[in-house]
Every structure is written in C-alpha cells, then in structure tokens.
Design a protein around this motif. Structure first.
Motif, PDB file in Angstrom:
ATOM      1  N   ASN A 121      45.424  34.849  33.832  1.00  9.64           N
ATOM      2  CA  ASN A 121      44.856  36.189  33.969  1.00  9.64           C
ATOM      3  C   ASN A 121      43.992  36.532  32.757  1.00  9.64           C
ATOM      4  OD1 ASN A 121      44.802  38.928  35.296  1.00  9.64           O
ATOM      5  ND2 ASN A 121      45.742  39.488  33.353  1.00  9.64           N
ATOM      6  N   PHE A 124      44.817  40.259  40.101  1.00 10.25           N
ATOM      7  CA  PHE A 124      44.263  38.944  39.768  1.00 10.25           C
ATOM      8  C   PHE A 124      44.787  37.869  40.713  1.00 10.25           C
ATOM      9  CE2 PHE A 124      45.578  34.998  37.536  1.00 10.25           C
ATOM     10  CZ  PHE A 124      44.333  34.384  37.474  1.00 10.25           C
ATOM     11  N   HIS A 165      50.264  41.420  37.506  1.00 14.23           N
ATOM     12  CA  HIS A 165      48.990  40.705  37.645  1.00 14.23           C
ATOM     13  C   HIS A 165      48.605  40.520  39.111  1.00 14.23           C
ATOM     14  CE1 HIS A 165      50.847  39.486  33.778  1.00 14.23           C
ATOM     15  NE2 HIS A 165      49.620  39.604  33.320  1.00 14.23           N
TER      16      HIS A 165
END
Length: 375
Positions: free
Chosen positions: A205, A24, A21
């Motif tokens: 996320n 993000f 992630h």
C-alpha cells in the motif's frame, strides 16, 4: 473444551489490516491480471474466522468413541482450512512460502506439509482410498481402520489408525499415529505467517501511494473538465465509485445544471458555484497527495449543507435529497415535502416535480449554504 487453538488476536490484526487498506486492496486485486483475487482474499479471511473462532468448541474428550473420532477429524480438517487459506493468501500477495520444504515438526522423510496431508487422509478425509502408508506414494492401495485413542493401541502419540494394504505380500497391519501437539505446532507455524503478510500489505500500500504521488494529476481551466479528470484519478487511486467519487460526481452535476430558472436564482446559483471552486481545489490536493480522510477536505459542507435555521425541516430535506439521488424513489411522494420547503422559504414558489433535478439540487444547496453562512 479444546486447548489446541490459534491466537485470535493475530486474526483480528490481519482483518484490521484488510479493513485499513481495503480501498487499495479492492482497487488492486478486484482485477489483477484478469482475475478477481479480492474474492479469494475475502474467502480466506472468512474461513480463517470460522476456523479460529470454532476451534475452542471441538470436543476431543467426548465419552463416545465414534463421536470423538469425528471430532478429531474436525480438528484436522479445521487445521487444513487454515493451511489452505494461508497458502492462497501467500499466492495472492506473491510471497514465498518459506515452510514448503520444512520438516522440523514431524521429523519424517518427507516435508511436513506432505506428512500432514497423510494424517488428514488417514484420519478421515479419505481413509478408504489411500495411496500412501508413510507419506510416500506407492502402487499399492491402503485402507485405514477406525481411529482410536493411543491408549488402546500401545503406540506413541494421541490417536492412531491401522493401515491395511490390498497387496497380500505387504506386512500388515501398519500402525500410523499422530500427536495433537505436533499437528498444532505444524499449523501454528503456518498461521503465524499472517504476521509477515500484514507487513507486506502495508508495504504494498505504501509503495502504491508513493507511486501515485509522483504521478501529477492534470490541470484544466475548465472546472467541469477538471472534475472529469479528478473522477478518473479517483478511480485509479482509490477505486471505482469509492473515495471522493460521490463528491466529485455531485460537483459535475451542479456545474452542468441547465439553470432554467429566473435571473435572481441564477445569481444565487453563480455565487454558490463560485464558492465550490475551493472544494474542487481541495479534492485535487487530496487526490494528488493520496490523502483520504474527512480532515483532508474542509469545504465538503458546501455540498452536504444542513443549515440550523431549517432544523425542523430535516425530514423533508432528507426526502427531497432521496428523490434527487435515488432513481427508485416514488416521485409522487416528494410533492408534500417540496411544498413544505417552499412554505418555509427554502425554495422558490415555482419549484415542482417538473423542475429539472439538477436545477432543484443546485437551488436547494445554494439556499442552504447561504443560510448556513448567516448562522
């Protein structure tokens, strides 16, 4: 050598969550309310790695007493690094620290965090400048003796110190001991909070993705204007310079090339540019759906074309593309490679270093794509 270690697989799972992630996380926390919290996340991750991977090598059974005392301090300070890292990460991800008032490990009159701080202080963090003897602050000062195995003091636990006060009216010395098993249990409980942290990262996320999917990207009949919209959305949804930024920027440059070349090449360029509308549409759909993978864009080969017909020119192509994309590339080095591409029919004879770079890029990709289709 040391059995009081932490589960490395949990750390790896956490690091994988950060990696999975990272777009993000970087985009969200690089400037979060005016603060770069991504730096804090990276620092905490690094020191968790140092701590978890280094713990097995702390020798608590060394033959030399003083060496062993320093290693005990090293164990405690390593646990403290883990504690600080976890606390900082909880703040970043705005999670409640559920163990703040927990006292189930040491069963003392104060929370476990405060009691652990007392252990850290007495066993080496600042043993000659103590304000507390049992975890409760007083006006007296205390000074710890060297630490030693419990077998030498007759107390309970594994290691102990004697505390002496600057107040002559205080009964002294005061014995203060600690157990390796207890401080290990203390840090395991806090280290285990990484599990819920991983879930929170995934949840945050997911929320961000759904929010962005609900935000419709603007449309424009002008392809350059549409691409400018997409590059702004790419920065918002993925991050500045990340994701599809390079592809979108390349498309903008191709569509805005001055096309200062003969009519024949203009026709080739127009045909090629017309085919790029498919890629523009795919990039729009990928950003709108928040899909970031190679499979999301099937027409990417149009701007990354490598025709098998010119396999023997790969090195020359590499150098020409480096000349086009790297401002620090020495321009005089490209002449030979341009001549090679001209001699093989990949570029028209009038191309030189004086050719506009955007035009050269457009001509080269148009020719490569045409030859790719033939094969």
């Amino acid at each position: 050598m040391n059995s009081y270690i932490l589960d490395n697989s949990l750390l790896e799972e956490f690091k994988q969550a950060l990696s999975d992630h990272d777009d993000f996380l970087i985009n969200t926390y690089s400037n979060y309310n005016g603060k770069n919290l991504w730096s804090l996340i990276c620092s905490a991750k690094d020191w968790l790695s140092v701590s978890v991977n280094g713990l097995p090598y702390i020798d608590l059974t060394h033959a030399h007493d003083d060496f062993r005392s320093l290693n005990v301090l090293q164990l405690i300070m390593t646990y403290d690094i883990v504690l600080q890292s976890i606390e900082q990460l909880l703040r970043v991800f705005e999670m409640e620290y559920t163990l703040k008032n927990d006292s189930s490990v040491f069963n003392a009159a104060i929370p476990d965090d405060a009691y652990f701080a007392q252990i850290r202080a007495c066993f080496g963090a600042h043993p000659v400048d103590l304000r507390i003897a049992d975890g409760t602050k007083t006006t007296n000062k205390y000074f710890a003796s060297w630490s030693s195995d419990i077998s030498n003091s007759g107390d309970n636990g594994d290691y102990s110190v004697f505390l002496y006060s600057n107040n002559p009216n205080v009964v002294q010395p005061i014995s203060f001991s600690m157990s390796f098993a207890n401080i290990h249990e203390f840090i395991v409980k806090r280290y285990s909070l990484l599990t819920s942290m991983i879930s929170v990262i995934k949840k945050k996320n997911g929320i961000f993705i759904e929010d962005q999917r609900l935000q419709e990207i603007g449309h424009s009949s002008d392809v350059v204007e549409q691409l400018q919209i997409l590059i702004r959305e790419n920065s918002i949804r993925i991050g500045e310079g990340e994701g599809y930024h390079y592809d979108i920027q390349t498309l903008i440059e191709l569509f805005t090339a001055p096309q200062e070349f003969p009519e024949r090449e203009r026709q080739e360029a127009d045909q090629y540019l017309n085919s790029l509308h498919l890629l523009v549409n795919e990039l729009y759909d990928a950003l709108q759906s928040m899909t970031f993978s190679e499979n999301a864009v099937t027409q990417g080969h149009l701007i990354h074309s490598r025709s098998p017909k010119f396999k023997g020119l790969n090195y020359d192509l590499e150098k020409v593309f480096e000349y086009l994309n790297n401002p620090y590339f020495r321009a005089d080095r490209v002449d030979y490679h341009l001549r090679r591409l001209i001699s093989e029919g990949l570029l028209p004879s009038y191309v030189s270093r004086q050719t506009d770079k955007l035009d050269l890029h457009l001509l080269l990709l148009a020719r490569l794509t045409v030859n790719e289709k033939k094969h």
